[in-house]
Design an enzyme around this catalytic site. Structure first.
Site, mmCIF file in Angstrom:
data_model
loop_
_atom_site.group_PDB
_atom_site.id
_atom_site.type_symbol
_atom_site.label_atom_id
_atom_site.label_comp_id
_atom_site.label_asym_id
_atom_site.label_seq_id
_atom_site.Cartn_x
_atom_site.Cartn_y
_atom_site.Cartn_z
ATOM 1 N N ASP A 13 0.805 -1.222 0.000
ATOM 2 C CA ASP A 13 0.000 0.000 0.000
ATOM 3 C C ASP A 13 0.840 1.275 0.000
ATOM 4 O O ASP A 13 0.452 2.285 0.571
ATOM 5 C CB ASP A 13 -0.982 -0.002 1.198
ATOM 6 C CG ASP A 13 -1.786 -1.273 1.231
ATOM 7 O OD1 ASP A 13 -2.323 -1.634 0.177
ATOM 8 O OD2 ASP A 13 -1.856 -1.919 2.287
ATOM 9 N N LYS A 16 1.937 2.045 -5.196
ATOM 10 C CA LYS A 16 2.572 1.535 -6.428
ATOM 11 C C LYS A 16 1.663 1.683 -7.642
ATOM 12 O O LYS A 16 2.132 1.990 -8.734
ATOM 13 C CB LYS A 16 2.929 0.047 -6.266
ATOM 14 C CG LYS A 16 3.949 -0.236 -5.194
ATOM 15 C CD LYS A 16 4.232 -1.722 -5.073
ATOM 16 C CE LYS A 16 3.053 -2.518 -4.529
ATOM 17 N NZ LYS A 16 2.717 -2.247 -3.129
ATOM 18 N N GLY A 40 -4.347 -4.810 -3.690
ATOM 19 C CA GLY A 40 -5.374 -3.847 -4.043
ATOM 20 C C GLY A 40 -4.670 -2.622 -4.580
ATOM 21 O O GLY A 40 -4.043 -1.890 -3.833
ATOM 22 N N HIS A 41 -4.714 -2.438 -5.875
ATOM 23 C CA HIS A 41 -4.007 -1.317 -6.491
ATOM 24 C C HIS A 41 -5.002 -0.231 -6.882
ATOM 25 O O HIS A 41 -5.879 -0.445 -7.716
ATOM 26 C CB HIS A 41 -3.193 -1.802 -7.696
ATOM 27 C CG HIS A 41 -2.075 -2.717 -7.289
ATOM 28 N ND1 HIS A 41 -1.441 -3.569 -8.157
ATOM 29 C CD2 HIS A 41 -1.474 -2.893 -6.092
ATOM 30 C CE1 HIS A 41 -0.497 -4.234 -7.497
ATOM 31 N NE2 HIS A 41 -0.504 -3.842 -6.240
ATOM 32 N N GLN A 210 2.208 -6.041 -2.911
ATOM 33 C CA GLN A 210 2.629 -6.015 -1.494
ATOM 34 C C GLN A 210 3.968 -5.288 -1.350
ATOM 35 O O GLN A 210 4.323 -4.499 -2.214
ATOM 36 C CB GLN A 210 2.691 -7.430 -0.900
ATOM 37 C CG GLN A 210 1.333 -8.075 -0.702
ATOM 38 C CD GLN A 210 0.826 -8.797 -1.936
ATOM 39 O OE1 GLN A 210 1.562 -9.470 -2.629
ATOM 40 N NE2 GLN A 210 -0.449 -8.654 -2.218
HETATM 41 P P1 IMP Z 1 -2.221 -12.953 2.514
HETATM 42 O O1 IMP Z 1 -1.327 -12.363 1.480
HETATM 43 O O2 IMP Z 1 -3.670 -12.771 2.196
HETATM 44 O O3 IMP Z 1 -1.850 -14.356 2.897
HETATM 45 O O4 IMP Z 1 -2.003 -12.095 3.858
HETATM 46 C C1 IMP Z 1 -0.795 -12.143 4.593
HETATM 47 C C2 IMP Z 1 -0.463 -10.774 5.163
HETATM 48 O O5 IMP Z 1 -0.167 -9.881 4.095
HETATM 49 C C3 IMP Z 1 -1.610 -10.100 5.930
HETATM 50 O O6 IMP Z 1 -1.061 -9.321 6.972
HETATM 51 C C4 IMP Z 1 -2.242 -9.197 4.891
HETATM 52 O O7 IMP Z 1 -2.923 -8.110 5.469
HETATM 53 C C5 IMP Z 1 -1.006 -8.750 4.151
HETATM 54 N N1 IMP Z 1 -1.277 -8.336 2.773
HETATM 55 C C6 IMP Z 1 -1.533 -9.137 1.716
HETATM 56 N N2 IMP Z 1 -1.708 -8.408 0.606
HETATM 57 C C7 IMP Z 1 -1.553 -7.113 0.959
HETATM 58 C C8 IMP Z 1 -1.576 -5.898 0.236
HETATM 59 O O8 IMP Z 1 -1.760 -5.834 -0.985
HETATM 60 N N3 IMP Z 1 -1.352 -4.757 0.969
HETATM 61 C C9 IMP Z 1 -1.101 -4.797 2.290
HETATM 62 N N4 IMP Z 1 -1.067 -5.911 3.007
HETATM 63 C C10 IMP Z 1 -1.282 -7.070 2.350
HETATM 64 MG MG MG Z 2 -2.816 -2.038 -1.771
#
Ligand code: IMP
Ligand code: MG
Length: 409
Positions: A13, A16, A40-41, A210
């Site tokens: 977040d 990007k 989430g972009h 991420q």
């Molecule tokens: P997962 O990727 O859904 O397995 O989540 C693992 C960890 O990564 C959690 O703390 C999520 O909140 C975090 N996470 C996954 N994708 C994102 C993202 O795009 N932005 C911020 N945090 C993320």
């Molecule tokens: Mg995001």
């Protein structure tokens, strides 16, 4: 021809999506190489907000879109996003790699199931099935995108595996036919396509999902995602040689956020945190969860810059800091009375480190301008450049595409 990788340097977040959209003009294709629809972009243009989870952010600039084999692909998210694009009157020029591991309805259930097993200490995943999808690939029980497109794969061993710990498995018949419909004619060899584009002189942009601190190996394990988030993963995640990686632009927010569980040394528990959350609209683009807020952490950022071989930096959301009176950055950690600025050393004990802060001149009420930063902001950016030993070539001062200031390298 010069490829460029856009990588997040914090816990995701960082903004990007906006940076990818801003730079996309100079590139023929935008490529996702990691993660999945946990991302989430968000891109804001003319007051309209677009949020994409899977499709590369280059679509608004009508670029060729590629999804590489390092991505965990959810065919139903793809279907939704393609539907959204055609509703906007657009058409996505999209190729998905044959080898992408697939997010089935079963891995989503497994994601929730495993979180349940963790009791009081969940990771706080997005429940999009990303970790389990990669795990199933490692177990060699996952179908791949090409298998779904052809409709030829045997899931009986996978079903037997799930049945050993989960009851009432969902029926997959509808999912299979919907997935086949969306993937048919869209799968192929993404690495080969990138090399062909490069050979004819076209440049390609790699869009990270991420951030570094969520990397499966180098992040704050176990509070990480199931994928590799570092720029170093681009060649492996796409099937291209290391020499094709090109430049690495790191993206960092002027403060820090984190969604989900895990240690966060510079977290602001006071009112200022809530204020930054509100002003910065810091709510998860995928899950809607409030993001945890913290001060900029130079210890973590130095680690991220080094690990990725960052060649230039984009600093985002500077405008949010004009809304708060306080302003500081973390310059080192104190661990049991000892001070360190070595993030790797601190990592095993990150939950108990105490951040050491440097107070900075406040930006409160400062007008950031359109093409040149005011003195206080320039000084701040200069300070970061000295500390991180990398040039800040772009500063984002608002969510609109137009609120972007280029600085010479
Ligand atoms: P997962 O990727 O859904 O397995 O989540 C693992 C960890 O990564 C959690 O703390 C999520 O909140 C975090 N996470 C996954 N994708 C994102 C993202 O795009 N932005 C911020 N945090 C993320
Ligand atoms: Mg995001």
């Amino acid at each position: 021809m010069r490829n460029l990788c856009i990588v997040g340097l914090q816990w995701g977040d960082e903004g990007k999506g906006k940076i990818v959209d801003y730079y996309a003009d100079g590139f023929d294709a935008v490529v996702r190489y990691n993660g999945g629809s946990n991302a989430g972009h968000t891109i804001v243009i003319g007051g309209r907000t677009f949020v994409f989870h899977l499709i590369p952010s280059g679509f608004l600039k009508k670029k060729k879109l590629l999804i590489g084999p390092g991505v965990a692909l959810d065919p139903l998210t793809l279907k939704d996003e393609l539907g959204l694009i055609s509703k906007e009157g657009g058409r996505a020029d999209l190729l998905v790699d044959e080898r992408c591991t697939v997010v089935t309805p079963l891995v989503k259930e497994m994601d929730a199931f495993i979180e349940g097993l963790r009791g009081d200490n969940p990771i706080g995943t997005t429940k999009r099935g990303i970790g389990p999808s990669y795990a199933m690939r490692a177990l060699r029980l996952s179908p791949r995108a090409g298998d779904l497109a052809r409709g030829v794969f045997d899931m009986s061993s996978a079903i037997a595996f799930y049945s050993s710990f989960m009851k009432n498995l969902p029926d997959l018949a509808l999912w299979k036919s919907e997935s086949k419909a969306v993937l048919e004619g869209r799968t192929g060899d993404v690495g080969g396509t990138i090399m062909q584009l490069n050979e004819k002189g076209s440049s390609v942009m790699f869009e990270g999902a991420q951030g570094v601190l969520l990397d499966l190996i180098y992040g704050t394990y176990p509070y990480v995602t199931g994928a590799h988030t570092i720029a170093n993963y681009v060649p492996a995640g796409l099937g291209i040689p290391n020499s094709a990686l090109g430049d690495v632009m790191g993206v960092a927010k002027a403060y820090t956020t984190r969604v989900g569980g895990g240690p966060f040394p510079t977290e602001i528990v006071e009112e200022t945190g809530a204020q930054i959350r509100k002003e910065g609209k810091e709510y998860g683009a995928t899950t809607g969860r409030p993001r945890r807020i913290g001060w900029l952490d130079l210890v973590a950022l130095k680690y991220a810059v080094r690990l990725n071989g960052v060649s230039e930096l984009a600093l985002t959301k500077l405008d949010i800091l004009t809304k708060v009176q306080e302003m500081k950055v973390c310059t080192s950690y104190s661990i049991e009375g000892e001070e360190t600025s070595d993030f790797s050393r601190a990592l095993p004990r990150l939950a108990s480190v105490k951040p050491v802060y440097q107070d900075m001149p406040s930006f409160f009420g400062v007008e950031l301008g359109d093409d040149r930063l005011p003195r206080v902001a320039e000084d701040f950016v200069g300070y970061l450049e000295d500390e991180l030993k990398v040039k800040v070539t772009l500063v984002s001062t608002g969510e609109e595409r137009s609120a972007t200031i280029r600085r010479s390298a």
